[in-house]
Write a protein that holds these residues in place. Structure first.
Motif, PDB file in Angstrom:
ATOM      1  N   GLY A  86       0.878  -1.838  -0.203  1.00  0.00           N
ATOM      2  CA  GLY A  86       0.250   0.202  -0.066  1.00  0.00           C
ATOM      3  C   GLY A  86       1.282   1.394   0.027  1.00  0.00           C
ATOM      4  O   GLY A  86       2.595   1.041   0.168  1.00  0.00           O
ATOM      5  N   GLY A  87       0.452   2.451  -0.055  1.00  0.00           N
ATOM      6  CA  GLY A  87       0.687   3.959  -0.223  1.00  0.00           C
ATOM      7  C   GLY A  87       0.482   5.046  -0.995  1.00  0.00           C
ATOM      8  O   GLY A  87      -1.490   4.555  -1.153  1.00  0.00           O
ATOM      9  N   LEU A  88       0.948   5.947  -0.941  1.00  0.00           N
ATOM     10  CA  LEU A  88       0.249   6.743  -1.449  1.00  0.00           C
ATOM     11  C   LEU A  88       0.422   7.043  -3.534  1.00  0.00           C
ATOM     12  O   LEU A  88       1.965   7.407  -3.373  1.00  0.00           O
ATOM     13  CB  LEU A  88       0.598   8.292  -1.096  1.00  0.00           C
ATOM     14  CG  LEU A  88       0.466   9.816  -1.320  1.00  0.00           C
ATOM     15  CD1 LEU A  88      -1.312  10.008  -1.081  1.00  0.00           C
ATOM     16  CD2 LEU A  88       1.457  11.222  -0.885  1.00  0.00           C
ATOM     17  N   VAL A  89      -0.292   7.341  -3.719  1.00  0.00           N
ATOM     18  CA  VAL A  89      -0.549   7.192  -4.992  1.00  0.00           C
ATOM     19  C   VAL A  89      -1.385   8.289  -6.042  1.00  0.00           C
ATOM     20  O   VAL A  89      -2.095   8.693  -5.396  1.00  0.00           O
ATOM     21  CB  VAL A  89      -0.695   5.716  -5.955  1.00  0.00           C
ATOM     22  CG1 VAL A  89      -2.052   5.739  -6.087  1.00  0.00           C
ATOM     23  CG2 VAL A  89       0.180   6.116  -7.080  1.00  0.00           C
ATOM     24  N   GLN A  90      -0.895   9.197  -7.270  1.00  0.00           N
ATOM     25  CA  GLN A  90      -1.409  10.156  -7.583  1.00  0.00           C
ATOM     26  C   GLN A  90      -2.728   9.626  -8.370  1.00  0.00           C
ATOM     27  O   GLN A  90      -2.215   7.954  -8.987  1.00  0.00           O
ATOM     28  CB  GLN A  90      -0.887  10.844  -8.907  1.00  0.00           C
ATOM     29  CG  GLN A  90      -0.031  11.855  -7.910  1.00  0.00           C
ATOM     30  CD  GLN A  90       0.512  12.655  -9.208  1.00  0.00           C
ATOM     31  OE1 GLN A  90       0.608  12.518 -10.067  1.00  0.00           O
ATOM     32  NE2 GLN A  90       0.839  14.228  -8.401  1.00  0.00           N
TER      33      GLN A  90
ATOM     34  N   LEU B 128      -0.412  -5.155  -4.110  1.00  0.00           N
ATOM     35  CA  LEU B 128      -0.911  -4.767  -3.669  1.00  0.00           C
ATOM     36  C   LEU B 128      -0.142  -6.666  -2.718  1.00  0.00           C
ATOM     37  O   LEU B 128      -0.663  -7.299  -4.029  1.00  0.00           O
ATOM     38  CB  LEU B 128      -2.070  -5.259  -2.334  1.00  0.00           C
ATOM     39  CG  LEU B 128      -2.424  -3.458  -2.642  1.00  0.00           C
ATOM     40  CD1 LEU B 128      -3.946  -3.571  -1.528  1.00  0.00           C
ATOM     41  CD2 LEU B 128      -1.624  -2.825  -2.368  1.00  0.00           C
ATOM     42  N   SER B 129       0.379  -7.306  -2.200  1.00  0.00           N
ATOM     43  CA  SER B 129       0.929  -8.304  -2.275  1.00  0.00           C
ATOM     44  C   SER B 129       0.537  -8.877  -0.482  1.00  0.00           C
ATOM     45  O   SER B 129      -0.076  -8.469   0.145  1.00  0.00           O
ATOM     46  CB  SER B 129       2.291  -8.369  -2.006  1.00  0.00           C
ATOM     47  OG  SER B 129       2.673  -8.317  -2.690  1.00  0.00           O
TER      48      SER B 129
ATOM     49  N   ASP C 242     -11.011   5.048  -4.931  1.00  0.00           N
ATOM     50  CA  ASP C 242     -10.166   3.460  -4.251  1.00  0.00           C
ATOM     51  C   ASP C 242      -9.194   3.413  -3.093  1.00  0.00           C
ATOM     52  O   ASP C 242      -9.084   2.699  -2.607  1.00  0.00           O
ATOM     53  CB  ASP C 242      -8.902   3.276  -5.839  1.00  0.00           C
ATOM     54  CG  ASP C 242     -10.142   2.953  -7.259  1.00  0.00           C
ATOM     55  OD1 ASP C 242      -9.268   3.424  -7.814  1.00  0.00           O
ATOM     56  OD2 ASP C 242     -10.815   2.227  -7.045  1.00  0.00           O
ATOM     57  N   THR C 243      -9.502   5.282  -2.502  1.00  0.00           N
ATOM     58  CA  THR C 243      -9.141   5.212  -0.980  1.00  0.00           C
ATOM     59  C   THR C 243      -9.346   4.372   0.102  1.00  0.00           C
ATOM     60  O   THR C 243     -10.688   4.298   0.279  1.00  0.00           O
ATOM     61  CB  THR C 243      -9.060   6.772  -1.029  1.00  0.00           C
ATOM     62  OG1 THR C 243      -7.449   7.270  -1.788  1.00  0.00           O
ATOM     63  CG2 THR C 243      -8.297   7.183   0.414  1.00  0.00           C
ATOM     64  N   ALA C 244      -8.639   3.317  -0.180  1.00  0.00           N
ATOM     65  CA  ALA C 244      -9.489   2.780   1.901  1.00  0.00           C
ATOM     66  C   ALA C 244      -7.890   2.086   2.471  1.00  0.00           C
ATOM     67  O   ALA C 244      -7.230   1.961   2.066  1.00  0.00           O
ATOM     68  CB  ALA C 244      -9.901   1.673   1.258  1.00  0.00           C
ATOM     69  N   VAL C 245      -8.769   1.011   3.460  1.00  0.00           N
ATOM     70  CA  VAL C 245      -7.296   0.409   3.891  1.00  0.00           C
ATOM     71  C   VAL C 245      -8.293  -1.597   3.206  1.00  0.00           C
ATOM     72  O   VAL C 245      -8.988  -1.673   2.951  1.00  0.00           O
ATOM     73  CB  VAL C 245      -7.985   0.089   5.668  1.00  0.00           C
ATOM     74  CG1 VAL C 245      -7.029  -1.199   5.668  1.00  0.00           C
ATOM     75  CG2 VAL C 245      -6.922   1.422   5.556  1.00  0.00           C
TER      76      VAL C 245
ATOM     77  N   THR D 222      -3.330  -3.120   5.099  1.00  0.00           N
ATOM     78  CA  THR D 222      -2.788  -2.206   3.798  1.00  0.00           C
ATOM     79  C   THR D 222      -3.369  -0.742   3.484  1.00  0.00           C
ATOM     80  O   THR D 222      -4.361  -0.483   3.041  1.00  0.00           O
ATOM     81  CB  THR D 222      -1.606  -2.552   3.392  1.00  0.00           C
ATOM     82  OG1 THR D 222      -0.592  -1.675   3.183  1.00  0.00           O
ATOM     83  CG2 THR D 222      -2.330  -3.034   1.583  1.00  0.00           C
ATOM     84  N   GLN D 223      -2.651   0.285   3.494  1.00  0.00           N
ATOM     85  CA  GLN D 223      -3.604   1.495   3.365  1.00  0.00           C
ATOM     86  C   GLN D 223      -3.529   1.809   2.323  1.00  0.00           C
ATOM     87  O   GLN D 223      -2.011   2.260   1.994  1.00  0.00           O
ATOM     88  CB  GLN D 223      -3.021   2.580   4.055  1.00  0.00           C
ATOM     89  CG  GLN D 223      -3.713   3.809   4.278  1.00  0.00           C
ATOM     90  CD  GLN D 223      -5.019   4.114   3.947  1.00  0.00           C
ATOM     91  OE1 GLN D 223      -5.967   4.123   5.290  1.00  0.00           O
ATOM     92  NE2 GLN D 223      -5.897   4.731   3.321  1.00  0.00           N
ATOM     93  N   VAL D 224      -3.967   2.043   1.089  1.00  0.00           N
ATOM     94  CA  VAL D 224      -4.472   3.010   0.212  1.00  0.00           C
ATOM     95  C   VAL D 224      -4.656   4.104  -0.530  1.00  0.00           C
ATOM     96  O   VAL D 224      -6.417   3.928  -0.219  1.00  0.00           O
ATOM     97  CB  VAL D 224      -5.140   1.447  -1.052  1.00  0.00           C
ATOM     98  CG1 VAL D 224      -4.620   2.978  -2.535  1.00  0.00           C
ATOM     99  CG2 VAL D 224      -3.859   0.324  -1.530  1.00  0.00           C
ATOM    100  N   THR D 225      -4.118   5.465  -0.581  1.00  0.00           N
ATOM    101  CA  THR D 225      -4.182   6.234  -0.568  1.00  0.00           C
ATOM    102  C   THR D 225      -3.858   7.445  -2.025  1.00  0.00           C
ATOM    103  O   THR D 225      -3.016   7.431  -2.099  1.00  0.00           O
ATOM    104  CB  THR D 225      -4.187   7.808   0.140  1.00  0.00           C
ATOM    105  OG1 THR D 225      -3.887   6.977   1.407  1.00  0.00           O
ATOM    106  CG2 THR D 225      -4.689   9.098   0.067  1.00  0.00           C
ATOM    107  N   VAL D 226      -5.297   7.399  -2.784  1.00  0.00           N
ATOM    108  CA  VAL D 226      -4.870   7.884  -3.806  1.00  0.00           C
ATOM    109  C   VAL D 226      -5.126   9.418  -3.337  1.00  0.00           C
ATOM    110  O   VAL D 226      -6.543   9.485  -4.051  1.00  0.00           O
ATOM    111  CB  VAL D 226      -6.093   7.177  -5.209  1.00  0.00           C
ATOM    112  CG1 VAL D 226      -5.826   7.663  -6.600  1.00  0.00           C
ATOM    113  CG2 VAL D 226      -5.909   5.498  -4.832  1.00  0.00           C
TER     114      VAL D 226
END
Length: 122
Positions: free
Chosen positions: A9-13, A20-21, A90-93, A116-120
């Motif tokens: 996970g992470g921060l992406v534009q 994700l794995s 799509d931002t979510a855990v 895992t946090q995903v932030t868009v």
């Protein structure tokens, strides 16, 4: 007993990609269907994608079809979620789950990772 550990996970534009794995412990990984769920702030956890034990069949929620791909490597006890063309919504855990069958409801799955946090960013 199966232990699941997510990563990637992470921060992406917006428009970007992440993979994700989910690594599983134990020698019975291939005995389980695997799924990905996500939970955004203030919302219920929702089904994203799932794959059968052999990897022969997959299923996706409508909002990610054509953008996300779930696949697994039973030799590595790992399931992946390739996410392309990411959107702010799509931002979510994101959570990995293991179960006997593909089900859309989270209470039907037996084992869960920690998320895992995903932030868009838009």
């Amino acid at each position: 007993q199966v232990q699941l550990v997510e990563s990637g996970g992470g921060l992406v534009q917006a428009g970007g990609s992440l993979r994700l794995s989910c690594a599983a412990s134990g020698r019975t990984f291939s005995s389980y269907a695997m799924g990905w769920f996500r939970q955004a702030p203030g919302k219920d956890r929702e089904f994203v994608a799932a794959i059968t034990k052999s990897g022969g069949n997959t299923d996706y929620t409508g909002s990610v079809k054509g953008r996300f791909t779930i696949y697994r490597d039973n030799a590595k006890n790992t399931v992946y979620l390739q996410m392309n063309s990411l959107k702010a919504e799509d931002t979510a855990v994101y959570y990995c789950a293991a179960g006997n069958f593909i089900r859309y409801t989270d209470y039907s799955w037996n084992y869960w990772g920690q998320g895992t946090q995903v932030t868009v960013s838009s």
